[in-house]
Structures are given as structure tokens and as C-alpha cells.
Design an enzyme around this catalytic site. Structure first.
Site, short mmCIF file in Angstrom:
data_model
loop_
_atom_site.label_atom_id
_atom_site.label_comp_id
_atom_site.label_asym_id
_atom_site.label_seq_id
_atom_site.Cartn_x
_atom_site.Cartn_y
_atom_site.Cartn_z
N CYS A 1 82.13 -0.65 95.77
CA CYS A 1 83.33 -0.40 96.57
C CYS A 1 83.71 1.24 96.27
O CYS A 1 83.10 1.91 95.97
CB CYS A 1 84.68 -1.21 95.86
SG CYS A 1 85.08 -0.59 94.07
N ASP B 1 83.29 8.33 125.61
CA ASP B 1 82.00 8.98 126.58
C ASP B 1 82.29 8.27 127.88
O ASP B 1 82.56 7.12 128.18
CB ASP B 1 80.68 8.37 125.91
CG ASP B 1 79.40 8.96 126.53
OD1 ASP B 1 79.63 10.09 126.96
OD2 ASP B 1 78.74 7.98 126.95
N ASP C 1 78.02 4.87 123.84
CA ASP C 1 76.71 4.21 123.92
C ASP C 1 75.50 4.95 123.77
O ASP C 1 74.40 4.26 123.65
CB ASP C 1 76.83 3.38 125.35
CG ASP C 1 76.29 4.42 126.44
OD1 ASP C 1 76.59 5.55 126.39
OD2 ASP C 1 75.63 3.64 127.28
N ASP D 1 76.07 10.47 121.36
CA ASP D 1 77.34 10.09 121.01
C ASP D 1 77.33 9.76 119.28
O ASP D 1 78.64 9.80 118.71
CB ASP D 1 78.02 8.63 121.61
CG ASP D 1 78.07 9.00 123.22
OD1 ASP D 1 78.36 9.97 123.56
OD2 ASP D 1 77.62 8.03 123.76
#
Length: 766
Positions: A15, A440, A654, A658
Site C-alpha cells: 500500500c 488532447d 489517446d 500523451d
């Protein structure tokens, strides 16, 4: 003495608080200047003085708090993946077996306790492997944390399950002790095994999500080529990519990846740079053009000179940016772990106080109780043990441990039903807190591929006139046939757009195309039905001495002003059609952006396209802020600037270009229609690329957050009320002393209430 920087793998982190603990331990060591743990990658970057802080010393310090520091030399991506798969497989094995052993224990305890012979012994035998083997890490880590005077969720799990099991085992082996006191020796094996199974299941999902984050980096690395074809001393040879030097001349054939960054010296071709730039339209490359490593050469052969190799290439920079962005994210302190550091010592303290209070205060010691009608059961030691155990059992963190994961599990399932894939459960919790969305353009707000948006015909071209051969040849149907027939032979992306559009304009009859020629980066030419056709850019049309006359001159100026890409179609050296091609908006983009703005979010757009195209798309979509001609580094810098202003930023994209911005943003959102790298770098994936689903995700996040807060409230309210009762504060007034069995039932009820509240999310409309 100069310091040294090295990256080491960390094993055993489950964690974000584990990452914080490791970072704190290393950072406090003598000779360590800084330590930065990247929980997503499972490693730590340490800057240290090798004279006073060696690898062995750091390894021992980390081992002492329950983790392992791997100080061997850097491993390959394949070895890292193999190690992660092995660890995940072991965790899955432990989880499955824990659940299988827990089911019969639960069924016997809840429904068949009286019917099954030797039920207590059977449950003890089935519970023992769950605690001693499948869930042993909880107890090991809890002990090591206790040695360093700290606590977390592992401590709560170990304390609650351990006490419940030991008390149950004592009552199984020595039932006569309580029976002699007139009490029934109850057992609570089901509480121990069910809690461990639930927590193991959560750990498995966490580990799987963390493994996907590392996969993003490995996929980026695998984009590069393994070898390159170079020309040295007049000879062509193939060498490993690591041996390519700046200044080397390389040959790239059609369909091959460009090995490194450089400049074209000979040849012409089109190159698909979408994996780096995100722009869907291939770029023409001629002598003097810059090319980027890992992009794909399409139609022609190229000769290039290498300029940037190794860590200096654009792909290497993107990989480094993603790694740094993942590491720069502030560790997410799980609220349960924060509370546990206070809650555990308090509960243990209450249990100890309860034990000694009853031992001393018990009436047999001479202290007058408040009501003479109340009969105290058994001896002082028996009451002290029963009340202390009741406190520990009723404080078992089942409800507390289920409060967040159950709400998230239901929320994640609902998200999947609506086409929203959430890779990191914490993201579903936090996306509702963002105040800025950065999109984008290509493939996110727009469709991501060129489409014909307007066709302008020369006024002299009729739809169809008469039925004679001459009239048909001069018609739009005939020209549509020619365009479809010629462009079917071309590999250019614009060709597919032309074919799709003019198929509706064409007739069923087509003639054979003769003399087809493709001029890379310029256009195509061919004979169709004895007419010579030229289709391509303006420079190509001018090169072929084709005339642009009349109304088409004005229409050309208008289309250029609107930032359209124009294709010129000429027949017999005269332009007869202008075709405007553009990347169009997705159908739901304007609606989604409007709803996001109504929620109070600021919407930004980034694109590698020109200012004119960016301005037009922003206006059509309703975006208020935009940046054109943005590189991958520029996009990441833009997100960083917004974060530096104190904004909570979500980035949606996408393409590979990016991925640094996606990793740097507080929340990364990828289109399911985009590249694998973008999806691996993001926390949320809109499976069909519909931005309206982003609106749904934010609404679902709000609903999930409310449910988590409600669950935590009831979990703590339950403990606030039940622990004093378990300690026996009501006994002097009402004669009520909580039996450990009732404590276990109350604990189970609290868990059921938390799960039931979480299930209400299923009916929530988003």
C-alpha cells in the site's frame, strides 16, 4: 565524498503507506541524502554517500520493517515482468486457497454448528492453514511494525484475527474451563478466516493494478527497434541499435521502423508519426526532413543521418518523463492506515485497562457495586478475560476494512457496465476532486482520422446531362468513378477518405485505370476512360501545369481561411474539384464539454496541429483554453504548469505522445480507441472513447465518495458505541455484560451494514 544515485527494487510493499514507511526509514539513515519511493514501479531512487551508507546497511534496515531491498544490478524488463508475474501468481494462489478453506468454516459456524460432529475441531483444523500459511504476512509485518512502534492495517488484521483464533482454540482444546464457570465455550474461527480472505482479495487486485503500471514502461521500451541497417566504409551492414553512433548513415525500407532520431539525406516517403505526435495524418519526408525513432516508414525508401541515439532520442525522453511523472506523484495515504496508527494502540490500551479494571474493581475485591441485585458471573480473572477479549473481538477491523473496498468494488463494477475501465481504484475515489480537464485533440475530442468535410465542384461540371457518351463522361458520376478507381490504388490515408466519400457519388460502371503513378508526398496520376487525372497537393498540381480558374480560386481562399487541408483533382490539366479534408469532432464531444463546464470544471485542449486548426476545433467543441503545436514534452509541461498553480488536473488522451502528460496529471484518462501505451499510462479508460462517459465517471466518483464516508462513519460509530459496552460499563447499572459471542455477532452485523450500504450504489443513476 561524492554521493551516488542508484535505483533499487523493493519487495513487499502492499500500500502507499508501505512506500511512505520505506522512504522514511531510508531517508532517516546516516549517509542517505534523499530517498524517493516510486510505489507504481516498486522501486526507490536513493542518493547516498557510499562511505557511510552501503547497500548492505540499507538492506538490513528495510528488512527490519518487513520489506526487502533488492540491491543486485539492474534487471531487464523481461526479468522484472517474470518476477512480478511470479509474485502475483503466488498471491492469487494464497487468496484462492484462503477462500476455499474459509467457506466450510463459515458454513459450519453459521448454519451447521450443532449438526456437525467435532465441529470446533474441524473449524480449527481448517482455520489453521489460513492464519499460519496463507495470511502469515499480516502477522510478520505486524510484528516488525510493532518492534518499531508503528501500526497499520496489517496490525489491525493480525490483532483481530489472532485474538479471535487463539481464544477459539483455547475454548476448543480446554472447553471445560469455561463450562466449569457456567459459561459456554464459544468459538470465532469464521471471523478470523473471512477477514483474512477479504483482505487478501483486496491485496491481489492492488498488486494486479500496480503490475499494469509497470507494463506501460515495458511497452514503451519495446517500441524501439533492436537493430539498424547502417552504411560504413561504403558497405551496408546490420548492427545492434546500441552500436549506432551520431553521424552514421542508415537505410530504412518501406514498412520498417525508423531506428533513431535524425535527418533524411536521400529519398522521399510518408511516415506514420501518430505513436509519437498523436496526429493521424502521415507526414511527408523529403531530403532535409527530421525523422523520429520508432515511427513507421510507409511508402518509400529513405536514407538518413543519425543525430540522437540512445537516451537522447524522443522515445527515450518520453520513457523518462513517464517514469519521473509516476514517481513524482505524492504517496496516497490510505485513510484506514492513518487511522490505524491511532486506533490500534487505543483499542489495545482499552482492552488492557478493561482487564485490570475488572480484576481490581470486581466485587470480590471489596469494591461495592452500584446495584446489590446484580450478580457478577464467575471469578474476577474470568470476567477480566471475557471483557478484554470482547473488546478486542468487537474492535476487529472487519467493518473498518470493508468500508472503502466494498464501495469501490461496487463502484468499479458499475463503471465497467457503463464502459468505463478504472485501473486504479483510488482514481475512482479522487476524480471528483479535479477542477481542470485537459484534452488532447486528435482521437479524443475529434474522430482521429481524416474525413471529407466539403467538396467544391467547378461550375462547368453537371450532375449528369442527357444520355449520350459525351454527357456521361462530363458528369459528376463519371468523375466520382474516376476518383474511386484511382484512389483505391493509393496507400495514402487521404485516399481512403476520398473513396469513402465518392463511393456515393459514383455509378456502378467503372473503367480500368491505366498508367497509375504515385508520387510520395505529392499525389497520384492515372488515365481513366482516356482522360488524364491528377490528384494531390497544390504544389503537385502546379508541377503538372494544371490550371486553377474561376470560382475555384475564391473557394480555395475560403477553405484555406477555415484551416482545411485541400486536395486538388484535375482532369486534362484543369482543376475541376476541390476536396476539403479534416479531422472532425466526435458526435458527443460538444455535449460532454458543456456538461463538464456546468460542473464548474475548466476545460483545456492540447494539440500538435497548427494554431488555425486548433482555434477552429476549440470553437466548435466549446473549449475556452487551448495550446497548438504542442510536443509530448510541451504537453507534460502544460499539465505541470496547471498543477503548479494549485489545480487538480485530469488529462485525457489517446496517443503515445500523451503518455507523459497522462502520467503527470493527478488523473490520467485514455480513450479505449487509442494506443496501448496511453491506456497503460492512464488510470481511467473510456472504452468506446465517448467523452460523455467521463461525465458519468465523475458523477459515479461523487456517489462512491459519499458511500465511503457513510461506511467509515458507521464503522467508527459502531466502535465508539460498542467498545465501551464490551468493556462492561453498563454492567454496574443494568447488569449487562457483553458475551464474546454477542460481540462477534455485533461485529458481523457491522460488516453486513457496510456491505449493504455499498450495494446501494448499484441503483444510483449516473
Amino acid at each position: 565524498m561524492a554521493t551516488r544515485k542508484e535505483i533499487y527494487k523493493i519487495e513487499g510493499m502492499s500500500c502507499a503507506s508501505c512506500a511512505s514507511r520505506v522512504q522514511s526509514m531510508l531517508g532517516s539513515m546516516e549517509g542517505v541524502r534523499s530517498a524517493r519511493v516510486n510505489f507504481a514501479a516498486g522501486n526507490v531512487l536513493v542518493e547516498f554517500d557510499p562511505e557511510s551508507a552501503g547497500r548492505e546497511t540499507m538492506g538490513k534496515a528495510i528488512h527490519s520493517i518487513g520489506y526487502e531491498l533488492i540491491t543486485t544490478q539492474e534487471t531487464t524488463p523481461e526479468q522484472d515482468e517474470e518476477s512480478e508475474n511470479k509474485r502475483l501468481k503466488q498471491l492469487r494462489f494464497n487468496t484462492i486457497l484462503s477462500v476455499l478453506f474459509s467457506i466450510p468454516v463459515f458454513l459450519i459456524a453459521m448454519f451447521f454448528h450443532q449438526q456437525v460432529p467435532y465441529s470446533n475441531w474441524i473449524m480449527m483444523g481448517l482455520s489453521l492453514p489460513v492464519l499460519v500459511w496463507f495470511g502469515r504476512d499480516f502477522f510478520v509485518i505486524a510484528w516488525r511494525r510493532a518492534v518499531h512502534f508503528s501500526a497499520n492495517m496489517d496490525t489491525l488484521v493480525a490483532m483481530g484475527t489472532g485474538v479471535a483464533f487463539l481464544f477459539s482454540a483455547f475454548n476448543t482444546i480446554f472447553p471445560s474451563w469455561l463450562e466449569s464457570k457456567g459459561l459456554e465455550p464459544h468459538v470465532y474461527y469464521e471471523a478470523s478466516v473471512v477477514i483474512i480472505s477479504f483482505i487478501l482479495l483486496g491485496r491481489y487486485f492492488e498488486e494486479r493494478a500496480k503490475q499494469r503500471t509497470g507494463t506501460a514502461i515495458r511497452k514503451l521500451m519495446n517500441l524501439g527497434v533492436k537493430s539498424a541497417r547502417v552504411i560504413r566504409e561504403g558497405k551496408e551492414m546490420e548492427i545492434p541499435i546500441g552500436e549506432v553512433q551520431p553521424g552514421d548513415f542508415l537505410l530504412i525500407r518501406p514498412g520498417e521502423k525508423i531506428p533513431v532520431d535524425g535527418v533524411v539525406t536521400e529519398g522521399h516517403s510518408t511516415v506514420d508519426e501518430s505513436m509519437i505526435t498523436g496526429e493521424s495524418i502521415p507526414v511527408t519526408k523529403l531530403s532535409g526532413s527530421q525523422v523520429i525513432g520508432a515511427t513507421i516508414n510507409q511508402t518509400g525508401s529513405l536514407r538518413m543521418r543519425a543525430e540522437k541515439v540512445g537516451s537522447e532520442t524522443m522515445l527515450a525522453q518520453i520513457i523518462r518523463l513517464v517514469q519521473e511523472a509516476q514517481g513524482s506523484k505524492a504517496p496516497i495515504q490510505q485513510r484506514v492506515d492513518k487511522i490505524a496508527s491511532i486506533f490500534v494502540p487505543v483499542v489495545i490500551g482499552i482492552a488492557i485497562i478493561t482487564f485490570f479494571s475488572w480484576l481490581i474493581w470486581y466485587p470480590a475485591s471489596g469494591i461495592q457495586h452500584l446495584s446489590s441485585s446484580i450478580q457478577y458471573p464467575g471469578s474476577s480473572i474470568q470476567v477480566a478475560i471475557l471483557t478484554a477479549v470482547s473488546v478486542l473481538i468487537i474492535a476487529c477491523p472487519c467493518a473498518l476494512g470493508l468500508a472503502t473496498p466494498t464501495a469501490l468494488m461496487v463502484g468499479l463494477g458499475k463503471a465497467a457496465e457503463h464502459g468505463i475501465l478504472v485501473r486504479d481504484a483510488t482514481s475512482l475515489e479522487t476524480i471528483c476532486r479535479v477542477d481542470t480537464i485537459v484534452f488532447d485533440k486528435t482521437g479524443t475530442i475529434t474522430v482521429g482520422k481524416p474525413e471529407v468535410v466539403e467538396v467544391v465542384w467547378d461550375s462547368s461540371v453537371p450532375l449528369v446531362v442527357g444520355s449520350g457518351q459525351t454527357e456521361i463522361r462530363n458528369s459528376k458520376f463519371e468523375i466520382g468513378n474516376a476518383i474511386v478507381s484511382i484512389e483505391r490504388l493509393s496507400e495514402h490515408p487521404f485516399a481512403a477518405a476520398l473513396v469513402d466519400y465518392f463511393m456515393e457519388q459514383a455509378s456502378d460502371q467503372t473503367d480500368e485505370v491505366v498508367g497509375f503513378e504515385s508520387h510520395t508526398g505529392k499525389g497520384v496520376s492515372a488515365f481513366y476512360n482516356r482522360d488524364n487525372y491528377y490528384i494531390g497537393s497544390k504544389s503537385y498540381i502546379q508541377e503538372k501545369n494544371c490550371r486553377l480558374e474561376g470560382d475555384l480560386l475564391q473557394e480555395e481562399a475560403r477553405l484555406r481561411k477555415e484551416a482545411r487541408s485541400i486536395l486538388y483533382i484535375a482532369r486534362s490539366h484543369r482543376v475541376i474539384v476541390l476536396v476539403a479534408v479534416a479531422d472532425t469532432l466526435k458526435e458527443n464531444s460538444p455535449e460532454a464539454i458543456r456538461e463538464l463546464k456546468e460542473m464548474g470544471l475548466k476545460v483545456h485542449m492540447l494539440t500538435g496541429d497548427s494554431v488555425a486548426i486548433a482555434s477552429q476545433i476549440a470553437s466548435q467543441a466549446g473549449v475556452d483554453f487551448y495550446k497548438a503545436e504542442a510536443t509530448p514534452v510541451g504537453k507534460a509541461d502544460y499539465v505541470k504548469q496547471l498543477k503548479d498553480q494549485g489545480r487538480k488536473v485530469a488529462m485525457a488522451g489517446d496517443g503515445i505522445n500523451d503518455s507523459p502528460a497522462l502520467a503527470l496529471a493527478d488523473i490520467g484518462i485514455a480513450m479505449g480507441t487509442g494506443t496501448d501505451i496511453a491506456m497503460e499510462s492512464a488510470q481511467l479508460i473510456l472504452i468506446k472513447g465517448d467523452l460523455c462517459k467521463l461525465v458519468s465517471a465523475i458523477r459515479l466518483s461523487h456517489a462512491t465518495n459519499r458511500t465511503i464516508k457513510q461506511n467509515l462513519f458507521w464503522a467508527f460509530f459502531y466502535n465508539f458505541i460498542s467498545i465501551p459496552i464490551a468493556a462492561g460499563v453498563l454492567y454496574p447499572f443494568f447488569g449487562f455484560l457483553l458475551n464474546p459471542m454477542i460481540a462477534g455477532a455485533a461485529m458481523a452485523f457491522s460488516s453486513v451494514s457496510v456491505v449493504s450500504n455499498s450495494l446501494r450504489l448499484k441503483r444510483k443513476r449516473i
